[in-house]
Design an enzyme around this catalytic site. Structure first.
Site, PDB file in Angstrom:
ATOM      1  N   THR A 191       0.271  51.955  -7.681  1.00 57.33           N
ATOM      2  CA  THR A 191      -0.253  50.643  -8.591  1.00 57.33           C
ATOM      3  C   THR A 191       0.432  49.996 -10.112  1.00 57.33           C
ATOM      4  OG1 THR A 191      -2.537  49.362  -8.419  1.00 57.33           O
ATOM      5  CG2 THR A 191      -1.996  51.944  -9.304  1.00 57.33           C
ATOM      6  N   ASP A 192       0.303  48.710 -10.512  1.00 61.76           N
ATOM      7  CA  ASP A 192       0.089  48.674 -11.795  1.00 61.76           C
ATOM      8  C   ASP A 192      -0.855  49.343 -12.807  1.00 61.76           C
ATOM      9  OD1 ASP A 192      -1.612  46.915 -11.221  1.00 61.76           O
ATOM     10  OD2 ASP A 192      -0.749  44.842 -11.956  1.00 61.76           O
ATOM     11  N   TYR A 215      -9.342  55.836 -10.196  1.00 64.49           N
ATOM     12  CA  TYR A 215      -8.802  55.472  -9.050  1.00 64.49           C
ATOM     13  C   TYR A 215      -7.739  55.288 -10.161  1.00 64.49           C
ATOM     14  CZ  TYR A 215      -5.296  52.570  -6.728  1.00 64.49           C
ATOM     15  OH  TYR A 215      -4.896  51.225  -5.918  1.00 64.49           O
ATOM     16  N   LYS A 247      -4.038  57.615  -9.312  1.00 63.48           N
ATOM     17  CA  LYS A 247      -2.609  57.267  -9.001  1.00 63.48           C
ATOM     18  C   LYS A 247      -2.326  57.816  -9.997  1.00 63.48           C
ATOM     19  CE  LYS A 247      -1.473  54.617  -6.054  1.00 63.48           C
ATOM     20  NZ  LYS A 247      -1.259  55.218  -4.589  1.00 63.48           N
ATOM     21  N   PRO A 264     -17.876  48.738 -14.578  1.00 65.77           N
ATOM     22  CA  PRO A 264     -18.017  49.909 -16.091  1.00 65.77           C
ATOM     23  C   PRO A 264     -16.646  49.814 -15.921  1.00 65.77           C
ATOM     24  CG  PRO A 264     -19.616  50.692 -14.497  1.00 65.77           C
ATOM     25  CD  PRO A 264     -19.302  48.994 -13.616  1.00 65.77           C
TER      26      PRO A 264
HETATM   27  P1  NAD Z   1      -7.003  50.491   1.866  1.00 65.50           P
HETATM   28  O1  NAD Z   1      -7.899  51.172   0.881  1.00 65.50           O
HETATM   29  O2  NAD Z   1      -6.943  49.138   2.690  1.00 65.50           O
HETATM   30  O3  NAD Z   1      -5.807  52.194   3.187  1.00 65.50           O
HETATM   31  C1  NAD Z   1      -5.855  53.076   3.018  1.00 65.50           C
HETATM   32  C2  NAD Z   1      -5.455  53.175   4.181  1.00 65.50           C
HETATM   33  O4  NAD Z   1      -4.868  55.800   3.635  1.00 65.50           O
HETATM   34  C3  NAD Z   1      -6.953  53.604   5.630  1.00 65.50           C
HETATM   35  O5  NAD Z   1      -5.752  53.285   5.948  1.00 65.50           O
HETATM   36  C4  NAD Z   1      -7.143  55.542   5.542  1.00 65.50           C
HETATM   37  O6  NAD Z   1      -7.529  55.212   6.471  1.00 65.50           O
HETATM   38  C5  NAD Z   1      -6.124  55.480   4.646  1.00 65.50           C
HETATM   39  N1  NAD Z   1      -5.961  57.176   4.052  1.00 65.50           N
HETATM   40  C6  NAD Z   1      -7.087  57.497   3.076  1.00 65.50           C
HETATM   41  N2  NAD Z   1      -7.221  58.606   2.915  1.00 65.50           N
HETATM   42  C7  NAD Z   1      -6.741  59.399   3.851  1.00 65.50           C
HETATM   43  C8  NAD Z   1      -6.240  61.144   3.857  1.00 65.50           C
HETATM   44  N3  NAD Z   1      -6.901  61.957   3.506  1.00 65.50           N
HETATM   45  N4  NAD Z   1      -5.415  61.179   4.769  1.00 65.50           N
HETATM   46  C9  NAD Z   1      -4.842  59.456   5.766  1.00 65.50           C
HETATM   47  N5  NAD Z   1      -5.119  59.048   5.225  1.00 65.50           N
HETATM   48  C10 NAD Z   1      -5.989  57.989   4.568  1.00 65.50           C
HETATM   49  O7  NAD Z   1      -5.745  50.859   0.758  1.00 65.50           O
HETATM   50  P2  NAD Z   1      -3.666  49.161   0.373  1.00 65.50           P
HETATM   51  O8  NAD Z   1      -5.224  48.528  -0.306  1.00 65.50           O
HETATM   52  O9  NAD Z   1      -3.727  49.234   2.451  1.00 65.50           O
HETATM   53  O10 NAD Z   1      -3.247  50.645  -0.330  1.00 65.50           O
HETATM   54  C11 NAD Z   1      -1.768  51.413   0.313  1.00 65.50           C
HETATM   55  C12 NAD Z   1      -1.941  51.232  -0.878  1.00 65.50           C
HETATM   56  O11 NAD Z   1      -1.653  50.278  -1.473  1.00 65.50           O
HETATM   57  C13 NAD Z   1      -2.500  52.620  -2.323  1.00 65.50           C
HETATM   58  O12 NAD Z   1      -2.003  54.022  -1.792  1.00 65.50           O
HETATM   59  C14 NAD Z   1      -3.044  51.604  -3.333  1.00 65.50           C
HETATM   60  O13 NAD Z   1      -2.790  52.472  -4.079  1.00 65.50           O
HETATM   61  C15 NAD Z   1      -1.561  50.904  -3.336  1.00 65.50           C
HETATM   62  N6  NAD Z   1      -1.638  50.032  -3.869  1.00 65.50           N
HETATM   63  C16 NAD Z   1      -2.492  48.869  -2.846  1.00 65.50           C
HETATM   64  C17 NAD Z   1      -2.939  47.260  -3.791  1.00 65.50           C
HETATM   65  C18 NAD Z   1      -4.289  46.391  -3.475  1.00 65.50           C
HETATM   66  O14 NAD Z   1      -3.952  45.696  -4.157  1.00 65.50           O
HETATM   67  N7  NAD Z   1      -4.014  46.110  -1.895  1.00 65.50           N
HETATM   68  C19 NAD Z   1      -2.210  47.657  -4.977  1.00 65.50           C
HETATM   69  C20 NAD Z   1      -0.894  48.001  -5.420  1.00 65.50           C
HETATM   70  C21 NAD Z   1      -0.571  49.528  -4.905  1.00 65.50           C
HETATM   71  O1  DAU Z   2      -3.326  45.669  -9.552  1.00 66.65           O
HETATM   72  C1  DAU Z   2      -3.789  46.471  -8.114  1.00 66.65           C
HETATM   73  C2  DAU Z   2      -5.099  47.135  -8.204  1.00 66.65           C
HETATM   74  O2  DAU Z   2      -5.800  45.880  -7.317  1.00 66.65           O
HETATM   75  C3  DAU Z   2      -4.918  47.819  -6.436  1.00 66.65           C
HETATM   76  O3  DAU Z   2      -4.127  49.554  -7.369  1.00 66.65           O
HETATM   77  C4  DAU Z   2      -6.374  48.461  -5.646  1.00 66.65           C
HETATM   78  O4  DAU Z   2      -6.334  49.357  -4.901  1.00 66.65           O
HETATM   79  C5  DAU Z   2      -6.886  47.028  -5.553  1.00 66.65           C
HETATM   80  O5  DAU Z   2      -8.426  47.553  -4.539  1.00 66.65           O
HETATM   81  C6  DAU Z   2      -6.783  45.970  -6.773  1.00 66.65           C
HETATM   82  O6  DAU Z   2      -7.214  46.783  -7.711  1.00 66.65           O
HETATM   83  P1  DAU Z   2      -8.285  45.502  -8.583  1.00 66.65           P
HETATM   84  O7  DAU Z   2     -10.107  46.433  -9.184  1.00 66.65           O
HETATM   85  O8  DAU Z   2      -7.919  44.729  -9.102  1.00 66.65           O
HETATM   86  O9  DAU Z   2      -9.224  44.711  -6.922  1.00 66.65           O
HETATM   87  P2  DAU Z   2     -10.324  44.058  -6.485  1.00 66.65           P
HETATM   88  O10 DAU Z   2     -10.667  43.348  -5.610  1.00 66.65           O
HETATM   89  O11 DAU Z   2     -11.315  45.048  -6.429  1.00 66.65           O
HETATM   90  O12 DAU Z   2     -11.045  43.170  -8.010  1.00 66.65           O
HETATM   91  C7  DAU Z   2     -10.764  42.159  -8.460  1.00 66.65           C
HETATM   92  C8  DAU Z   2     -10.764  41.520  -9.509  1.00 66.65           C
HETATM   93  O13 DAU Z   2     -12.015  40.588  -8.920  1.00 66.65           O
HETATM   94  C9  DAU Z   2     -11.283  42.643 -10.291  1.00 66.65           C
HETATM   95  O14 DAU Z   2     -10.977  41.928 -11.536  1.00 66.65           O
HETATM   96  C10 DAU Z   2     -12.707  42.745  -9.943  1.00 66.65           C
HETATM   97  C11 DAU Z   2     -13.249  41.277  -9.337  1.00 66.65           C
HETATM   98  N1  DAU Z   2     -14.420  41.396  -8.555  1.00 66.65           N
HETATM   99  C12 DAU Z   2     -13.930  42.363  -7.797  1.00 66.65           C
HETATM  100  C13 DAU Z   2     -15.241  42.503  -6.333  1.00 66.65           C
HETATM  101  C14 DAU Z   2     -15.075  42.799  -5.370  1.00 66.65           C
HETATM  102  C15 DAU Z   2     -15.664  40.643  -8.846  1.00 66.65           C
HETATM  103  O15 DAU Z   2     -15.250  39.741  -9.766  1.00 66.65           O
HETATM  104  N2  DAU Z   2     -16.152  40.286  -8.004  1.00 66.65           N
HETATM  105  C16 DAU Z   2     -16.856  41.438  -6.639  1.00 66.65           C
HETATM  106  O16 DAU Z   2     -17.612  40.972  -6.269  1.00 66.65           O
END
Ligand code: NAD
Ligand code: DAU
Length: 352
Positions: free
Chosen positions: A133-134, A159, A163, A291
């Protein structure tokens, strides 16, 4: 040939598995613990497809991972499995240390043993691709240039710290043992199968239910949004041609303030499924800030474009429209993921 995908029942992992098998016949072995964020239904369209095997299990289970390596002999591992929600890491960091750090360590060790057992040609072709992740880079000032791959690591949440630790382990396993690794650091994804604890899907499902749209703090925090299928394409490209040991930033050149994202979602819903009560933006509610909330993320993805020719296919305007449409077309999916555990989380996080 087979690839092992960890976390393939989650948001990005399931999009990746579906896209992979839509474009290739190379089998996929999905390993997923099915935490609250994992959903087998995301992969339902692959039921009966001999190219896909699903294993319900934990990446921290070394015996299981060793057995899967021995049985399936993957030529690559694409590692998505993680605890991924920043707010949950603030409430309970333990699971993040366990999965993101201990789990990545376990996989690296199992991968190293497997890789060392391969014949020369297979050994040279093997890849361990770590999806990161960024957020490992910390927060940017308003006028600072976007994160490049050489930006210092300054993680601010449990988190992002977990990572960052996993990124360091991956780097060290390459440097010390020669394991052929690749790392991608991506910005915020959005699209189908996004669990409605994250900003965009939460806003869509709350708006449709006539519930408040909780915006943290002043809503001026900036994220850089990428449509999930563009992220999946970037990962496929890095897996195919990335230079060993390198990290690649992935982003959509779409910096947006949270409040503007929420207003965009409301406007699209007004157009596609108007509410009799009036514009959805009436539901926007400012709530207490997260926070340690990072103020701004922005990704400089020029290395990936220059070296591997990847560019996002979607603009934010096309991607967000497809995303809102997907949620409107999948009310049953939304209903089913809003289980008891989901309701408990919403009650804990958004209590007055
Ligand atoms: P997600 O939370 O939707 O999915 C995570 C998956 O991992 C789930 O299916 C969960 O069951 C599985 N999992 C969790 N713990 C596990 C374990 N101990 N063993 C096996 N499986 C397990 O997450 P996502 O948003 O799809 O993110 C996937 C990856 O991409 C993560 O590594 C996250 O850090 C990275 N990432 C996410 C974003 C984003 O915006 N969502 C951006 C950049 C990087
Ligand atoms: O930047 C990549 C990351 O993006 C990934 O590594 C993470 O797994 C992914 O969850 C995401 O993290 P963020 O914290 O940026 O995503 P989130 O959707 O939780 O929140 C996006 C922005 O919106 C953040 O500034 C917090 C704000 N937010 C979020 C929620 C859930 C709100 O204002 N209200 C909300 O209820």
């Amino acid at each position: 040939m087979t690839i092992l995908v960890t976390g393939g029942a989650g948001f990005i992992g399931s999009n990746f598995v579906l896209d992979w098998l839509a474009q290739s016949d190379e089998p996929v072995l999905t390993l997923d613990a099915l935490t609250y964020a994992g959903n087998r239904e995301n992969l339902a369209s692959l039921a009966g497809d001999a190219r896909h095997t699903f294993v319900h299990g934990d990446i921290t289970d070394r015996a299981l991972v060793d057995r899967l390596m021995a049985e399936h002999r993957p030529r690559a591992i694409v590692h998505f499995a993680a605890e991924s929600h920043v707010d949950r890491s603030i409430h309970g960091p333990g699971a993040f240390i366990q999965t993101n750090i201990q789990g990545t360590f376990t996989l690296l060790e199992a991968a190293r043993t497997h890789w060392q057992s391969l014949a020369d040609e297979a050994k040279a072709a093997f890849r361990f691709l770590h999806v990161s992740t960024d957020e490992v880079y910390g927060s940017l000032a308003a006028d600072a240039p976007a994160f490049t791959e050489t930006h210092p690591f300054e993680p601010n949440s449990p988190y992002s710290a977990s990572k960052a630790a996993s990124d360091h382990l991956v780097r060290a396993w390459h440097h010390t043992y020669g394991l052929p690794v690749l790392t991608t650091n991506c910005s915020n994804n959005y699209g189908p199968y996004h669990f409605p604890e994250k900003l965009i899907p939460l806003m869509i499902v709350n708006a449709l239910a006539g519930k408040p749209l909780p915006v943290y703090g002043d809503g001026q925090q900036i994220r850089d949004w990428l449509y999930v299928k563009d992220h999946c394409a970037a990962i496929r490209r890095v897996l195919e041609a990335g230079r060993l040991g390198e990290t690649y930033n992935v982003g959509g050149w779409n910096e947006k303030a949270n409040i503007d994202i929420v207003k965009t979602v409301c406007a699209l819903l007004d157009e596609m499924q108007p509410s009799a009560e009036g514009p959805y933006a009436r539901l926007i509610t400012y709530v207490k800030d997260r926070p340690g909330h990072d103020r701004r993320y922005a990704i400089d993805a020029r290395k990936l474009e220059r070296e591997l020719g990847w560019k996002p296919a979607e603009t934010f305007e096309t991607g967000i429209r497809k995303t809102v449409r997907w949620y409107l077309d999948h009310p049953d999916w939304v209903l089913r993921v809003q289980s008891g555990a989901y309701r408990d989380w919403v009650a804990t996080q958004y209590q007055a």
